[in-house]
Design a protein around this motif. Sequence first.
Motif, short mmCIF file in Angstrom:
data_model
loop_
_atom_site.label_atom_id
_atom_site.label_comp_id
_atom_site.label_asym_id
_atom_site.label_seq_id
_atom_site.Cartn_x
_atom_site.Cartn_y
_atom_site.Cartn_z
N VAL A 100 0.91 -1.36 0.02
CA VAL A 100 -0.02 0.05 -0.07
C VAL A 100 0.93 1.20 0.21
O VAL A 100 1.75 1.30 1.21
N SER A 103 0.83 7.20 0.96
CA SER A 103 -0.27 8.30 0.32
C SER A 103 -1.44 7.55 0.54
O SER A 103 -2.35 8.68 0.23
N GLN A 104 -1.93 6.66 0.15
CA GLN A 104 -3.23 6.17 0.22
C GLN A 104 -3.66 5.58 1.34
O GLN A 104 -5.06 5.31 1.51
N ILE A 105 -2.91 5.61 2.55
CA ILE A 105 -3.45 5.50 3.92
C ILE A 105 -4.23 6.31 4.21
O ILE A 105 -3.98 7.76 4.35
N ARG A 106 -5.70 6.13 4.87
CA ARG A 106 -6.37 7.08 5.24
C ARG A 106 -6.38 7.37 6.61
O ARG A 106 -6.58 8.69 7.14
N SER A 107 -5.99 6.36 7.52
CA SER A 107 -5.92 6.80 8.80
C SER A 107 -5.01 5.71 9.50
O SER A 107 -5.03 4.57 9.16
N VAL A 133 -5.29 0.17 10.82
CA VAL A 133 -4.76 0.96 9.69
C VAL A 133 -5.85 0.98 8.61
O VAL A 133 -6.03 -0.17 8.25
N SER A 134 -6.29 1.83 7.99
CA SER A 134 -7.30 1.86 6.87
C SER A 134 -6.77 2.68 5.64
O SER A 134 -6.21 3.60 5.77
N TRP A 135 -7.20 1.97 4.70
CA TRP A 135 -6.61 2.56 3.41
C TRP A 135 -7.74 2.41 2.06
O TRP A 135 -7.86 3.00 1.35
N THR A 136 -8.70 1.36 2.23
CA THR A 136 -9.70 1.12 1.27
C THR A 136 -10.93 1.78 1.58
O THR A 136 -11.85 1.85 0.53
N ASP A 167 -8.63 -1.81 7.63
CA ASP A 167 -7.94 -2.87 6.92
C ASP A 167 -7.08 -3.93 7.67
O ASP A 167 -7.03 -5.21 7.26
N ASN A 196 2.81 8.67 6.98
CA ASN A 196 1.75 9.22 6.03
C ASN A 196 1.57 10.64 6.01
O ASN A 196 1.01 10.97 4.82
#
Length: 241
Positions: A100, A103-107, A133-136, A167, A196
Amino acid sequence: MEDNGAMTYSAPDGSRLIQDIEKAGFYPQLVSDVVKDSLDGRRPVSHLVQLETHFTNTELHRHITALVLAEDVLHITHVDDQSFDETGADAVARVSTETVPISQIRSVTLSYAYHQPQNYEPGTAIMELNLAVSWTGTQQLELYPAMCEDPECQADHGYTGTAASEDVVMRISSEADGRDAVEGAREFARTLRRANVAPLTDAGAQIAPTPVHQAPARKDAAAPRTRFGHRHNGRDAGRTS
């Protein structure tokens, strides 16, 4: 009766990644090769390795998760096994990996638990830590029947529950894993959060923004000119005033 156990290892600079996989002792050569392959030459900056064991009176099941921050990406490797006989001689290991971009990790979410908070003071050990950890943006749903306050009510009140975007979720307990494992997991999460915001190099330094290169001014121009650029290709379509 079900019982669970965990072993968690980490290092702030990623230098002990292979050693920690070997200490976990769960098909270490296989897991090491899979992690190295997924890194694809990138140097680990920080890592978190957790081996979990779930066992009942009749079955034993283990699985390992390795989170590796390497330069500008987060690698997630998960390996579990399945036995087809009681002796474990006939088994298969199932492997999944994901890469992943940071830059795509949201939180990056940390949840703490402290024992006897009325006695808290600086330096008090964290009893339990949960890292998510969330990215999608995938919604994880936990549903259960809605209850009515009337104990005599027989009506169907539908379902209630919670929805969370996550995720990867890892639980580290000072009782099961030790205080050092909890602190190591927290430091890994901090490093991941910093990355991040500003991606890391293989040495852990922040990457400076790419400079914008401007064409040098022409020294042979006798006087300033007004130039008009073509709106599609940017070519000079102007004139001298």
